[in-house]
Structures are given as structure tokens and as C-alpha cells.
Design a protein around this motif. Sequence first.
Motif, short mmCIF file in Angstrom:
data_model
loop_
_atom_site.label_atom_id
_atom_site.label_comp_id
_atom_site.label_asym_id
_atom_site.label_seq_id
_atom_site.Cartn_x
_atom_site.Cartn_y
_atom_site.Cartn_z
N ALA A 168 -71.11 -18.25 -10.69
CA ALA A 168 -71.80 -17.85 -9.46
C ALA A 168 -72.60 -19.00 -8.89
O ALA A 168 -72.69 -19.17 -7.66
N ALA A 169 -73.16 -19.82 -9.74
CA ALA A 169 -73.97 -20.95 -9.28
C ALA A 169 -73.14 -22.00 -8.56
O ALA A 169 -73.69 -22.84 -7.85
N THR A 170 -71.82 -21.96 -8.72
CA THR A 170 -70.95 -22.93 -8.04
C THR A 170 -70.33 -22.34 -6.77
O THR A 170 -69.62 -23.04 -6.06
N ALA A 171 -70.59 -21.07 -6.50
CA ALA A 171 -70.00 -20.41 -5.34
C ALA A 171 -70.53 -21.01 -4.04
O ALA A 171 -71.69 -21.43 -3.96
N VAL A 172 -69.66 -21.05 -3.03
CA VAL A 172 -70.07 -21.57 -1.72
C VAL A 172 -71.25 -20.74 -1.23
O VAL A 172 -71.23 -19.52 -1.25
N GLY A 173 -72.26 -21.42 -0.80
CA GLY A 173 -73.48 -20.77 -0.32
C GLY A 173 -74.55 -20.82 -1.39
O GLY A 173 -75.63 -21.36 -1.18
N TYR A 174 -74.25 -20.30 -2.53
CA TYR A 174 -75.22 -20.31 -3.63
C TYR A 174 -75.49 -21.75 -4.08
O TYR A 174 -76.64 -22.15 -4.23
N CYS A 213 -81.97 -31.39 -1.09
CA CYS A 213 -81.58 -31.49 0.32
C CYS A 213 -82.45 -30.53 1.14
O CYS A 213 -83.10 -29.65 0.58
N THR A 214 -82.43 -30.72 2.44
CA THR A 214 -83.20 -29.82 3.32
C THR A 214 -82.42 -28.52 3.51
O THR A 214 -81.22 -28.45 3.22
N LEU A 215 -83.10 -27.52 4.04
CA LEU A 215 -82.44 -26.26 4.31
C LEU A 215 -81.34 -26.45 5.36
O LEU A 215 -80.26 -25.86 5.26
N GLU A 216 -81.60 -27.29 6.35
CA GLU A 216 -80.60 -27.55 7.39
C GLU A 216 -79.36 -28.21 6.80
O GLU A 216 -78.23 -27.86 7.16
N GLU A 217 -79.56 -29.16 5.91
CA GLU A 217 -78.43 -29.83 5.26
C GLU A 217 -77.64 -28.84 4.40
O GLU A 217 -76.41 -28.85 4.41
N ALA A 218 -78.35 -28.00 3.67
CA ALA A 218 -77.68 -27.00 2.83
C ALA A 218 -76.87 -26.04 3.69
O ALA A 218 -75.71 -25.73 3.37
N THR A 219 -77.45 -25.59 4.79
CA THR A 219 -76.75 -24.65 5.69
C THR A 219 -75.51 -25.30 6.28
O THR A 219 -74.44 -24.68 6.34
N GLU A 220 -75.62 -26.55 6.67
CA GLU A 220 -74.46 -27.26 7.22
C GLU A 220 -73.38 -27.43 6.15
O GLU A 220 -72.19 -27.28 6.44
N GLN A 221 -73.77 -27.71 4.93
CA GLN A 221 -72.80 -27.84 3.84
C GLN A 221 -72.10 -26.51 3.56
O GLN A 221 -70.90 -26.49 3.25
N ILE A 222 -72.82 -25.40 3.68
CA ILE A 222 -72.19 -24.09 3.51
C ILE A 222 -71.11 -23.91 4.56
O ILE A 222 -69.99 -23.47 4.25
N LYS A 223 -71.41 -24.26 5.80
CA LYS A 223 -70.42 -24.14 6.88
C LYS A 223 -69.21 -25.02 6.61
O LYS A 223 -68.06 -24.58 6.73
N ILE A 224 -69.45 -26.26 6.22
CA ILE A 224 -68.36 -27.21 5.96
C ILE A 224 -67.49 -26.72 4.81
O ILE A 224 -66.26 -26.69 4.91
N ARG A 225 -68.10 -26.31 3.72
CA ARG A 225 -67.34 -25.87 2.55
C ARG A 225 -66.57 -24.58 2.85
O ARG A 225 -65.46 -24.39 2.35
N THR A 226 -67.17 -23.70 3.64
CA THR A 226 -66.48 -22.46 3.99
C THR A 226 -65.29 -22.74 4.88
O THR A 226 -64.21 -22.17 4.71
N ARG A 227 -65.45 -23.65 5.84
CA ARG A 227 -64.32 -24.03 6.70
C ARG A 227 -63.20 -24.67 5.88
O ARG A 227 -62.02 -24.40 6.09
#
Length: 169
Positions: free
Chosen positions: A96-102, A113-127
Motif C-alpha cells: 500500500a505504501a508504494t501505491a500511486v498517491g500514497y 517534497c512539497t505538497l504541490e510536487e507530490a500532487t503533480e507526481q500523483i498526476k504524472i504517475r496516474t497518467r
Amino acid sequence: RKLESCDPDAAARIHPNDIRRAVRVIEYAQGTGEALSEAQVQWEDACRSDMHFIGLIWPTEDINRRINARVGSMMERGLLAEVRDLHERQSLGAQAATAVGYAQLVEHLEGRCTLEEATEQIKIRTRRFAKQQRTWLRRFRSIQSSTWLEPAQESPEDVINKAFTAASE
């Protein structure tokens, strides 16, 4: 060696460094007494005459736009608080700790990382994950008993009607 002994076919196709898949195959064999490769035949009959596949083809730009909106919505609805709570209670399992988003939000919570960077990485990894899914699903387009619809070019009602018509033929 253990993988080779319990499922030689799986051992031949799984890379030696792919520990997660190797462990899964070994666990399956130990739990069921049969090789996972023998049980994984669900797609061999994929072209049976009584089956009809229906797929949707969306433009990549639409998918990406929807992914970005969905991530934004998840963040607004409390994803960070959920991950923070699980992380503080040490309730995130290894997978679960490796899941996209988590994984990205844990990096933020741990100050990497910042919250903005984390959020952008979630978007990138999900795409990226969505692209892998599209690539995998593309193989089913060649099956004769399949219908592929483009919902972005038709009304929802027309897509539903075409899907039901194709499935009943």
C-alpha cells in the motif's frame, strides 16, 4: 530456485529481479498445490463465440484532463488527511505504501517534497499507469468478437445502445 521448482513456466517468464511476482507465484503454489501458470488460462478462451468484448477508446487528452481533475478532487476530499492518519499509525502495508498517491504523499509527509510536487507526481504517475492500461487493452482490438466505441464523439445514449447491440449479436 524455489520459483523454478514450483512453477517452471512462470520462472521462465519472470525476471529474476521481479521479487514481488516471484513471491506471488510461490505463495500461490504453496497455498493451492498447483502452478499459477496452469491456473492463468482465462485469456486462452478469450475468442470463444459466446463472448463479446466491448471497449472504449478515449482521446489521450481527455483521459489526462479527467485524471488531473480526479486527483484534484481526491486532494480536496481529504486524501492527504487519510494518508497522514495511516502513516502516523504505521498502518500502511509495504504494498500500500508504494501505491500511486500514497507513496507520493508519504514523501511529502516525510519532508522530501512539497505538497504541490507530490500532487503533480500523483498526476504524472496516474497518467503513466493509464497509458500502460491502454497499451495492454489494445491487444483486444484484434479479437473479432469485439466492438470498440469512441464515446467522446457520440452521445452517452448512442454509446450504450451500440454496446448493447454489439453484445446481443
